[in-house]
Scaffold this motif. Structure first.
Motif, mmCIF file in Angstrom:
data_model
loop_
_atom_site.group_PDB
_atom_site.id
_atom_site.type_symbol
_atom_site.label_atom_id
_atom_site.label_comp_id
_atom_site.label_asym_id
_atom_site.label_seq_id
_atom_site.Cartn_x
_atom_site.Cartn_y
_atom_site.Cartn_z
ATOM 1 N N GLY A 152 0.799 -1.222 0.000
ATOM 2 C CA GLY A 152 0.000 0.000 0.000
ATOM 3 C C GLY A 152 0.830 1.270 0.000
ATOM 4 O O GLY A 152 0.428 2.281 -0.571
ATOM 5 N N HIS A 153 2.010 1.229 0.638
ATOM 6 C CA HIS A 153 2.779 2.473 0.791
ATOM 7 C C HIS A 153 3.271 3.023 -0.551
ATOM 8 O O HIS A 153 3.234 4.233 -0.776
ATOM 9 C CB HIS A 153 3.961 2.266 1.733
ATOM 10 N N PHE A 154 3.747 2.132 -1.439
ATOM 11 C CA PHE A 154 4.265 2.628 -2.726
ATOM 12 C C PHE A 154 3.132 3.249 -3.545
ATOM 13 O O PHE A 154 3.271 4.334 -4.100
ATOM 14 C CB PHE A 154 4.948 1.496 -3.506
ATOM 15 N N LEU B 242 -4.820 5.833 6.711
ATOM 16 C CA LEU B 242 -4.986 5.519 8.139
ATOM 17 C C LEU B 242 -4.036 4.368 8.464
ATOM 18 O O LEU B 242 -4.112 3.303 7.849
ATOM 19 C CB LEU B 242 -6.450 5.112 8.398
ATOM 20 N N SER B 243 -3.163 4.587 9.440
ATOM 21 C CA SER B 243 -2.162 3.567 9.777
ATOM 22 C C SER B 243 -2.749 2.449 10.629
ATOM 23 O O SER B 243 -3.594 2.683 11.505
ATOM 24 C CB SER B 243 -1.019 4.222 10.552
ATOM 25 N N GLY B 244 -2.237 1.240 10.426
ATOM 26 C CA GLY B 244 -2.608 0.103 11.284
ATOM 27 C C GLY B 244 -2.224 0.382 12.733
ATOM 28 O O GLY B 244 -2.873 -0.112 13.662
ATOM 29 N N THR C 148 4.098 6.296 4.168
ATOM 30 C CA THR C 148 3.106 7.383 4.204
ATOM 31 C C THR C 148 2.491 7.578 5.586
ATOM 32 O O THR C 148 1.620 8.430 5.761
ATOM 33 C CB THR C 148 1.967 7.090 3.196
ATOM 34 N N THR C 149 2.922 6.781 6.574
ATOM 35 C CA THR C 149 2.249 6.866 7.885
ATOM 36 C C THR C 149 3.196 7.103 9.060
ATOM 37 O O THR C 149 2.801 6.970 10.212
ATOM 38 C CB THR C 149 1.419 5.591 8.146
ATOM 39 N N GLY C 150 4.455 7.425 8.773
ATOM 40 C CA GLY C 150 5.351 7.811 9.870
ATOM 41 C C GLY C 150 6.232 6.710 10.427
ATOM 42 O O GLY C 150 6.978 6.935 11.378
HETATM 43 C C1 IP8 Z 1 -2.610 1.879 3.122
HETATM 44 C C2 IP8 Z 1 -1.465 1.792 3.716
HETATM 45 C C3 IP8 Z 1 -0.304 2.371 3.063
HETATM 46 C C4 IP8 Z 1 -1.371 1.111 5.011
HETATM 47 C C5 IP8 Z 1 -0.446 1.804 5.968
HETATM 48 O O1 IP8 Z 1 -0.571 1.304 7.225
HETATM 49 P P1 IP8 Z 1 0.684 1.036 8.186
HETATM 50 O O2 IP8 Z 1 1.812 0.443 7.388
HETATM 51 O O3 IP8 Z 1 0.134 0.098 9.185
HETATM 52 O O4 IP8 Z 1 1.066 2.344 8.821
#
Ligand code: IP8
Ligand code: ATP
Length: 236
Positions: A7-9, A107-109, A181-183
């Motif tokens: 998801g991040h890319f 939204l981050s997990g 994208t979530t820190g």
């Molecule tokens: C949709 C995405 C990029 C999920 C990000 O969630 P995380 O890696 O749990 O911070």
């Protein structure tokens, strides 16, 4: 939660985390991000099913969850709680969601698990990641020291309890991957600190190791040296 780079890319390439759904690129990125994270979610549910664990995949976006400047604004957990009562293991994931100010964001997990911990007060929370835990500096540095125990006080301030570090090594330096994208680890530590203040111990450790199995069973003893990971807990 460990989703690696899923998801991040897709999100960073099109800037989904910064909003702007009117743009065709962001809209396409939103869709691509959700395809990526929901595909992984399905793989996890399938793997659990193969082990006889009846899990159900749940997407925050599809459950109507939304944010306001990246903070959770609407996050009804009734479907999750009912699923638990029915004997299922809910499997959520970080997601692309609608945001009241930005149009959309990621939204981050890590934020999701903090919200669920606030609602459900579990015995403990485990974050599985690709390194042994929180280090005093990025673990790519050969001199990085694994922090075994961190205490969080009532004001959210935190201190490193174990190991005892000398002088100018008392802080934590964190790097975040360009595509994240979530820190990254920073968000994990901030959310872990909120969970710890509830009186719920948090274990951060490496996936697919004996240390992760022990953490998942709650079998963590910080006074023994054979467990590799970081415990974040409330100061007594
Ligand atoms: C949709 C995405 C990029 C999920 C990000 O969630 P995380 O890696 O749990 O911070
Ligand atoms: N001080 C630090 N201590 C521990 N890890 C750090 C530190 N600084 C940077 N990192 C990096 O943080 C990464 C782990 O954070 P990340 O947010 O990617 O976790 P993840 O849970 O594995 O992934 P995701 O949240 O995308 O599912 C590690 O790969 C590590 O290199």
């Amino acid at each position: 939660m460990l989703y690696g780079s899923f998801g991040h890319f897709q999100a960073s390439r099109s800037g989904v985390h910064k909003g702007g759904l009117h743009s065709t690129l962001v809209k396409a990125g939103f869709v691509a991000t959700r395809i990526s994270v929901t595909s992984l979610n399905q793989e996890i549910v399938r793997a659990l099913a193969r082990e006889g664990i009846p899990s159900v995949g749940m997407s925050p976006f599809a459950c109507g969850w939304s944010t306001q400047r990246r903070n959770l604004a609407s996050a009804n957990a009734s479907q999750i709680i009912e699923s638990l009562h029915a004997g299922f293991v809910p499997v959520l994931h970080g997601d692309a969601v609608l945001d009241e100010s930005l149009d959309c964001t990621i939204l981050s997990g890590d934020v999701i698990i903090r919200h669920l911990a606030q609602l459900l007060t579990p015995k403990y929370v485990v974050f599985l990641t690709d390194v042994h835990g929180v280090y005093d500096r990025p673990p790519t540095d050969p001199n990085a020291v694994l922090l075994k125990e961190i205490e969080v006080d009532d004001n959210g301030g935190w201190s490193i309890v174990k190991p005892a570090l000398q002088g100018n090594r008392k802080g934590v330096e964190i790097s975040v991957a360009a595509h994240d994208t979530t820190g990254g680890m920073e968000t994990k530590i901030l959310e872990a600190a909120v969970i710890a203040r509830l009186g719920v111990d948090v274990y951060i450790t490496k996936v697919d190791t004996e240390h992760s199995l022990r953490a998942l069973k709650g079998d963590v003893n910080t006074s023994s040296d054979d467990w590799l990971g970081t415990v974040i807990r409330a100061a007594k």
